[in-house]
Design a protein around this motif. Sequence first.
Motif, PDB file in Angstrom:
ATOM      1  N   THR A 262      23.295  31.036  68.513  1.00  0.00           N
ATOM      2  CA  THR A 262      21.631  31.576  68.285  1.00  0.00           C
ATOM      3  C   THR A 262      21.289  31.768  66.964  1.00  0.00           C
ATOM      4  OG1 THR A 262      22.641  33.714  68.666  1.00  0.00           O
ATOM      5  CG2 THR A 262      22.066  32.750  70.821  1.00  0.00           C
ATOM      6  N   LEU A 263      22.386  31.704  65.903  1.00  0.00           N
ATOM      7  CA  LEU A 263      21.986  32.048  64.855  1.00  0.00           C
ATOM      8  C   LEU A 263      22.493  31.081  63.611  1.00  0.00           C
ATOM      9  CD1 LEU A 263      22.884  35.817  64.781  1.00  0.00           C
ATOM     10  CD2 LEU A 263      20.529  34.739  64.458  1.00  0.00           C
TER      11      LEU A 263
ATOM     12  N   THR B  77      21.355  32.203  52.989  1.00  0.00           N
ATOM     13  CA  THR B  77      20.950  30.966  53.903  1.00  0.00           C
ATOM     14  C   THR B  77      21.639  30.569  54.866  1.00  0.00           C
ATOM     15  OG1 THR B  77      22.263  29.544  52.254  1.00  0.00           O
ATOM     16  CG2 THR B  77      19.827  29.779  51.777  1.00  0.00           C
ATOM     17  N   TYR B  78      22.892  31.123  55.346  1.00  0.00           N
ATOM     18  CA  TYR B  78      23.520  30.777  56.369  1.00  0.00           C
ATOM     19  C   TYR B  78      23.546  32.316  57.169  1.00  0.00           C
ATOM     20  CZ  TYR B  78      27.212  29.330  59.768  1.00  0.00           C
ATOM     21  OH  TYR B  78      27.852  29.065  60.812  1.00  0.00           O
ATOM     22  N   LYS B  79      22.897  32.383  58.261  1.00  0.00           N
ATOM     23  CA  LYS B  79      22.332  33.695  59.125  1.00  0.00           C
ATOM     24  C   LYS B  79      23.957  33.955  60.001  1.00  0.00           C
ATOM     25  CE  LYS B  79      20.424  37.149  60.921  1.00  0.00           C
ATOM     26  NZ  LYS B  79      20.391  38.334  60.051  1.00  0.00           N
TER      27      LYS B  79
ATOM     28  N   THR C 261      18.154  29.024  67.506  1.00  0.00           N
ATOM     29  CA  THR C 261      17.619  29.935  66.526  1.00  0.00           C
ATOM     30  C   THR C 261      16.111  30.078  67.008  1.00  0.00           C
ATOM     31  OG1 THR C 261      16.661  28.067  65.273  1.00  0.00           O
ATOM     32  CG2 THR C 261      18.817  28.808  64.602  1.00  0.00           C
ATOM     33  N   PRO C 262      15.514  31.437  66.516  1.00  0.00           N
ATOM     34  CA  PRO C 262      14.044  31.638  66.618  1.00  0.00           C
ATOM     35  C   PRO C 262      13.195  30.334  66.627  1.00  0.00           C
ATOM     36  CG  PRO C 262      15.020  33.394  65.435  1.00  0.00           C
ATOM     37  CD  PRO C 262      16.019  32.457  65.297  1.00  0.00           C
ATOM     38  N   GLU C 263      13.177  29.436  65.566  1.00  0.00           N
ATOM     39  CA  GLU C 263      12.344  28.224  65.324  1.00  0.00           C
ATOM     40  C   GLU C 263      12.708  27.263  66.542  1.00  0.00           C
ATOM     41  OE1 GLU C 263      13.447  29.707  61.270  1.00  0.00           O
ATOM     42  OE2 GLU C 263      14.589  29.331  63.218  1.00  0.00           O
ATOM     43  N   ALA C 264      13.908  27.313  67.013  1.00  0.00           N
ATOM     44  CA  ALA C 264      14.245  26.232  68.223  1.00  0.00           C
ATOM     45  C   ALA C 264      13.820  26.642  69.448  1.00  0.00           C
ATOM     46  CB  ALA C 264      15.735  26.050  68.370  1.00  0.00           C
TER      47      ALA C 264
END
Length: 742
Positions: free
Chosen positions: A636-637, A660-662, A729-732
Amino acid sequence: MSVGQALPHESAALHVTGHALYTDDLVHRTHHVLHAHPVCSPHAHARVARIDTGPALEVEGVVRVLTADDVPGVNDSGTKHDEPLFPDIVMFVGHAVAWVLGETLEAARLGAEAVEVDYEPLPAIVALTEAIEAESFQGNQPVVARGDVDQGLTGATHVFTGVTEMAGQEHFYLETHASLALVDEAGQVFVQCSTQHPTETQEIVAHVLGLHSHHVTVQCLRMGGGFGGKEMQPHGFAAVAALGATLTGRPVRLRLSRTHDLTMTGKRHGFHASWRVGFDDDGCLQALEATLTSDGGWSLDLSEPVLARALCHVDNAYWIPHVRLHGRIARTHKTSQTAFRGFGGPQGMLVIEDILGRCAPLLGIDPVALRSRNFYVDGQATPYGQVVRHPERIARAWQQVLDTGRIAARQAEIAEFNAAHEHTKRGLAVTPVKFGISFNFTSFNQAGALVHVYKDGSVLINHGGTEMGQGLHTKMLQVAATTLGVPLTKVRLAPTRTDKVPNTSATAASSSSDLNGGAVKDACEQILARLRAYADGRDVAWDELVREAYLARVQLWAAGFYRTEGIHWDPAAMQGHPFKYFAYGVAAAEVEVDGFTGAHHTRRVDIVHDVGDSLSPLVDLGQIEGGFVQGMGWLTLEDLRWDESDGPGRGRLLTQSASTYKLPSLSELPDELNVALLEHATEDGVVHGSKAVGEPPLMLAFSVREALREAVGAFGRPGASVELASPATPEAVFWAIERGRG
């Protein structure tokens, strides 16, 4: 009896007070240390036309520059001999062509900047889909097959096709790669290394230096995390440090900065899977055909066994009568991807879980019901021919989660919530795990240990496993104390090193407690048998008995050995009985999603996991929680990105720092996390009835991804199939919502 007690980690106090020593801490206790810094390629693929080290040697504090010309043995750091330590063709951005040794790290860094290198750029393949299109493959292309897939698909009522893609994952252990090498007065090369596989590190160092293994000793004090990233990848760094120490006569320290660690070392393999699947009218799986392609990066590393395990886990917990699975490894111009917790199992399982999640709405069946009706039952075997023992534990854990998690009631509550909230939706999913325990390569399923009982009754144990925070040493102390029948305070553990226990396997595959615990137990039982024979039925206190036995010249030390029985594997046919047993688990996750942004959080997670009879319940709970969160991060991240443009930065890792890497943090943890160990789950033929716990919990995180699918589906029309990227991810998630709305 120490086994089964909920004890804290044996180094917990040292960890939290900062007194625990790691490899790089030993530099401060070593005199005249030189520091190593890499000269890294800016190109993803290029021929090295010229290296001029002269300017570096003019930098104050630079002592030497190591190049291929300095290697007295084999210029290769891999077990497949496809990883030149000093390459003449660079294969990824960050590939080191030379190493500079300096009096200080800053001197070495400035020296590395001064080295002049001319490159002739070559075409680079970066994306996995590019490699597939170009047919850029390496290594074996195994097939797992059973039954007649064509007939199964023809006879199926419902047939679906699709593609499932999943990204890799960065290990991001707290301690980066580190080695400290020195040569003693006898010419013995001694390497302190943060490695999960000291024996293999020893072998690679030896062959780079042109020595036999007995000339090299490798010690691993402890690691600040490994997760598979220190199984194969440390060897080259250790070899560079050892080469520098050999040539200069001074200790050499090599520790990667965080950026170097991210850009120079391998990740979890990303996968691409194309599939066809068939179901009958009741939603029972009939046939599955799939092609799995892993992104191996520039060299093989462990890609072949990772792919083999992925193929052996596509079935997860489900019976599929007809199966044909093809596997292949892509060669791309990126870091050589490597072992990561689960070792291909997560990627294989994600294929079938994605299929079930996408197909459930099309079949008109609730995903919870679809999964449970396809579970293995007694007497059924995997596609590779291993009978699934104790499959009833899957159903038992499943029902426990349904009951304790109030799944039916909460599904109704979620439906009511979703009907009342237009822009916020919730989802709930339940997913199982069936994970095979043992190394794919049968020979690795062995371990050794050395146990000393001293005249005063104290005990020292040394085994071949390494400690990376997972609690292995804690469990070994408990096994020794329980076997000998002494208090835990009587037992101490020495650091892992190759001159005490030779020819060990990697601390990996979740097998270390099984293997090393068996070896420790064997050594203790040998000593105990001698003491009992000497006591001859007398009831004598431990300390007194040991003292008497010494005076009577009874041997008070033993070398223990363990080999996993009952396993066999034909890698060519991809058939056999590769696993000692299966570890089972079930998780239910509830999430909430914002329809405007795709932002989501996990409200509640309920887990029931099968660890057999736990050797150390507190340690096991920590592993379950940690593994689950790491899996949630992957799904998810954690979004690895490389520059796929045609510009000068092509192939560069874009996510090369914590900014840059969550990674999962406290804000990503579930609001409520309930973990229970499956009761009445004793496993036969293993140490004290216990089961492995390191890797299987990671895959419990599928429940979070499937819950996100349910929440996304709630924004769209009923019965629609939801395709969800991985990581979600939130975007996905946002774009999945938009597709559903459209």
